[in-house]
Design a protein around this motif. Structure first.
Motif, PDB file in Angstrom:
ATOM      1  N   SER A   9      30.138  33.734  -1.582  1.00 54.90           N
ATOM      2  CA  SER A   9      30.312  34.982  -0.838  1.00 54.90           C
ATOM      3  C   SER A   9      29.603  34.994   0.514  1.00 54.90           C
ATOM      4  N   GLU A  10      28.564  34.210   0.680  1.00 54.41           N
ATOM      5  CA  GLU A  10      27.823  34.197   1.947  1.00 54.41           C
ATOM      6  C   GLU A  10      28.395  33.210   2.959  1.00 54.41           C
ATOM      7  N   ASP A  11      29.378  32.441   2.570  1.00 57.65           N
ATOM      8  CA  ASP A  11      29.949  31.412   3.448  1.00 57.65           C
ATOM      9  C   ASP A  11      31.171  31.955   4.186  1.00 57.65           C
ATOM     10  N   GLN A  12      30.910  32.862   5.095  1.00 55.08           N
ATOM     11  CA  GLN A  12      31.969  33.492   5.880  1.00 55.08           C
ATOM     12  C   GLN A  12      32.384  32.595   7.049  1.00 55.08           C
ATOM     13  N   PRO A  13      33.512  32.881   7.695  1.00 53.78           N
ATOM     14  CA  PRO A  13      34.024  32.018   8.769  1.00 53.78           C
ATOM     15  C   PRO A  13      33.023  31.679   9.874  1.00 53.78           C
ATOM     16  N   GLU A  14      32.094  32.556  10.187  1.00 55.01           N
ATOM     17  CA  GLU A  14      31.124  32.235  11.237  1.00 55.01           C
ATOM     18  C   GLU A  14      30.207  31.075  10.838  1.00 55.01           C
ATOM     19  N   ARG A  15      30.171  30.735   9.563  1.00 56.85           N
ATOM     20  CA  ARG A  15      29.359  29.609   9.094  1.00 56.85           C
ATOM     21  C   ARG A  15      30.162  28.311   8.991  1.00 56.85           C
ATOM     22  N   TRP A  16      31.413  28.354   9.371  1.00 62.34           N
ATOM     23  CA  TRP A  16      32.290  27.192   9.221  1.00 62.34           C
ATOM     24  C   TRP A  16      32.299  26.287  10.447  1.00 62.34           C
ATOM     25  N   LYS A  17      31.421  26.514  11.429  1.00 58.00           N
ATOM     26  CA  LYS A  17      31.465  25.753  12.681  1.00 58.00           C
ATOM     27  C   LYS A  17      31.359  24.251  12.450  1.00 58.00           C
ATOM     28  N   ALA A  18      30.410  23.814  11.626  1.00 62.25           N
ATOM     29  CA  ALA A  18      30.269  22.377  11.356  1.00 62.25           C
ATOM     30  C   ALA A  18      31.500  21.835  10.625  1.00 62.25           C
ATOM     31  N   LEU A  19      32.027  22.626   9.715  1.00 56.73           N
ATOM     32  CA  LEU A  19      33.229  22.208   8.998  1.00 56.73           C
ATOM     33  C   LEU A  19      34.398  22.035   9.962  1.00 56.73           C
ATOM     34  N   ASN A  20      34.569  22.975  10.859  1.00 58.83           N
ATOM     35  CA  ASN A  20      35.657  22.881  11.838  1.00 58.83           C
ATOM     36  C   ASN A  20      35.475  21.678  12.757  1.00 58.83           C
ATOM     37  N   ARG A  21      34.250  21.355  13.114  1.00 64.04           N
ATOM     38  CA  ARG A  21      33.991  20.161  13.939  1.00 64.04           C
ATOM     39  C   ARG A  21      34.346  18.900  13.168  1.00 64.04           C
ATOM     40  N   SER A  22      34.048  18.878  11.879  1.00 58.48           N
ATOM     41  CA  SER A  22      34.411  17.721  11.052  1.00 58.48           C
ATOM     42  C   SER A  22      35.918  17.522  11.012  1.00 58.48           C
TER      43      SER A  22
END
Length: 66
Positions: free
Chosen positions: A10-23
């Protein structure tokens, strides 16, 4: 690049996905697609649904020729 899945809560909202998107961008640059993924659920603990998503991802990446 090695495939990976982030099984988020629940705490892993889109604003925390920056590293994932870079990968994903790096994988794309290297000619790889569909090797980085993230799932999300309401709580923190794994559920039957999140476990099924993990199994499906593993079946997908392990079935690919190397």
């Amino acid at each position: 690049p090695r495939p990976f899945l982030v099984s988020g809560g629940s705490e892993d909202q889109p604003e925390r996905w920056k590293a994932l998107n870079r990968s994903i961008e790096v994988n794309k640059l290297l000619g790889c697609a569909n090797r980085v993924a993230m799932t999300n659920r309401k709580g923190h603990s794994p559920t039957a649904e999140s476990n099924e998503q993990i199994y499906t991802f593993l079946e997908h990446v392990l079935a690919r020729p190397r």
